[in-house]
Design an enzyme around this catalytic site. Structure first.
Site, PDB file in Angstrom:
ATOM      1  N   HIS A 282     -28.403  20.474  24.039  1.00  0.00           N
ATOM      2  CA  HIS A 282     -28.635  20.115  25.628  1.00  0.00           C
ATOM      3  C   HIS A 282     -29.261  20.928  26.335  1.00  0.00           C
ATOM      4  O   HIS A 282     -28.828  21.771  27.173  1.00  0.00           O
ATOM      5  CB  HIS A 282     -27.124  19.406  26.171  1.00  0.00           C
ATOM      6  CG  HIS A 282     -26.816  18.345  25.452  1.00  0.00           C
ATOM      7  ND1 HIS A 282     -25.524  17.783  25.569  1.00  0.00           N
ATOM      8  CD2 HIS A 282     -27.167  17.697  24.370  1.00  0.00           C
ATOM      9  CE1 HIS A 282     -25.237  16.874  25.016  1.00  0.00           C
ATOM     10  NE2 HIS A 282     -26.011  16.601  24.101  1.00  0.00           N
TER      11      HIS A 282
ATOM     12  N   GLU B 296     -47.528  31.788  23.632  1.00  0.00           N
ATOM     13  CA  GLU B 296     -47.276  31.625  21.898  1.00  0.00           C
ATOM     14  C   GLU B 296     -46.679  29.943  21.607  1.00  0.00           C
ATOM     15  O   GLU B 296     -46.893  29.834  20.473  1.00  0.00           O
ATOM     16  CB  GLU B 296     -45.825  32.409  21.913  1.00  0.00           C
ATOM     17  CG  GLU B 296     -44.723  31.828  22.612  1.00  0.00           C
ATOM     18  CD  GLU B 296     -43.288  32.482  22.239  1.00  0.00           C
ATOM     19  OE1 GLU B 296     -42.439  32.718  22.991  1.00  0.00           O
ATOM     20  OE2 GLU B 296     -43.153  32.919  20.984  1.00  0.00           O
TER      21      GLU B 296
HETATM   22  P1  13P Z   1     -20.704  14.956  18.962  1.00  0.00           P
HETATM   23  O1  13P Z   1     -19.752  15.708  19.497  1.00  0.00           O
HETATM   24  O2  13P Z   1     -20.260  13.629  18.234  1.00  0.00           O
HETATM   25  O3  13P Z   1     -21.532  15.693  17.911  1.00  0.00           O
HETATM   26  O4  13P Z   1     -21.528  14.481  19.986  1.00  0.00           O
HETATM   27  C1  13P Z   1     -22.543  15.461  20.864  1.00  0.00           C
HETATM   28  C2  13P Z   1     -23.732  15.147  21.584  1.00  0.00           C
HETATM   29  O5  13P Z   1     -24.498  15.957  21.645  1.00  0.00           O
HETATM   30  C3  13P Z   1     -24.163  13.523  21.305  1.00  0.00           C
HETATM   31  O6  13P Z   1     -25.361  13.418  21.371  1.00  0.00           O
HETATM   32 ZN    ZN Z   2     -26.253  15.250  22.492  1.00  0.00          ZN
END
Ligand code: 13P
Ligand code: ZN
Length: 276
Positions: free
Chosen positions: A142, A170
């Protein structure tokens, strides 16, 4: 050899720890998978014992039949993986048809692989084919600044690739194929996996709008390095936008052509359009 003493396991944990350190894995955010090599499997075969029934993948991956994957658990916090690996990640095997999997190590106490299992395996299947078997790692994070950009830039691969390239010299060398973009979709199922894997035919970096990023690599370093490089570039772009000043100068299409020649990479002309 104890699974937790192998090099691939140490490399796996290294990625989870570094990703946490960079702020990409709030709560259970993100997931990571590694396709074991035949040598890896030989090294730990005595510990790979079926621990579950065959379970549905919710995707069809016949080219991954019988393969083993080290993968993070669903709902598991990345910050806990290196502290309690057997509870928070595990090794699964795909069945003979590529329709189901079973747990062979770890994922203790009823844990299951990440909810993004369809995307991971569909991406692995594509990457295994297009890389002639070299690609082994799929990593989802994320990435804060890349996510932020998906609110203010058009969800167009040509636009986002070009901006990311321009922010750091780069970048065009590290990801010369550019980045693919999946518009917002419901995560955790087959549909978003199918859309992502179509883009993985062409790109090693696929951005999920308002959600995060998937990177593919032949090694953990490659996959992590791609994530890190693209996210750093996005951070610079966010800082540039934050100044609210007009961009005075940048890396031009001709500069990119010179860069490509010097570094012996091919930069597709579709990204080198004139901007006014
Ligand atoms: P999970 O905990 O199932 O891996 O989900 C996390 C996530 O980033 C979903 O996109
Ligand atoms: Zn995710």
């Amino acid at each position: 050899m104890d699974i937790m003493k192998t090099k691939f396991f140490a490399d796996f944990l290294n990625v989870t720890e570094d990703g946490v350190g960079l702020g990409w894995h709030e709560r259970n955010g993100g997931n990571l998978s590694y396709r074991l090599s035949p040598d890896d499997v030989d090294e730990i075969r005595d510990q790979l014992l079926p621990k579950s029934e065959w379970l549905e993948i919710d995707a069809s991956v016949p080219d991954l039949k019988n393969e083993y994957f080290l993968i993070t658990g669903s709902g598991k916090f990345f910050r806990n993986i290196s502290i309690q690996p057997e509870e928070n990640c595990g090794i699964i095997q795909v069945d003979e048809a590529g329709e189901r999997y079973r747990i062979c190590w770890g994922l203790l106490n009823g844990a299951r692989p990440t909810s993004e299992l369809p995307t991971h395996l569909l991406n692995h299947e594509v990457k295994k084919r297009v890389s002639s078997g070299r690609n082994r790692v799929i990593y989802h994070a994320h990435t804060t600044n890349i996510i932020a950009l998906t609110f203010v830039l058009p969800l167009d691969s040509r636009v986002i690739t070009r901006y990311l390239w321009e922010m750091s010299t780069e970048c065009a060398v590290v990801f010369p194929d550019g980045v693919g973009i999946v518009p917002w979709m419901v995560p955790g199922g087959r549909s978003i996996g199918v859309e992502s894997s179509k883009l993985m035919e062409k790109f090693d970096i696929v951005i999920w709008a308002h959600h995060g990023t998937f990177c593919a690599g032949s090694t953990f370093d490659e996959a992590f390095g791609l994530m890190h490089t693209a996210e750093k570039s996005a951070e610079i772009l966010i800082k540039v936008f934050s100044t609210q000043r007009k961009i005075q100068q940048t890396i031009t299409p001709q500069d990119f052509r010179d860069l490509a020649e010097h570094f012996h990479v091919v930069l597709p002309e579709e990204f080198l359009y004139d901007r006014d």
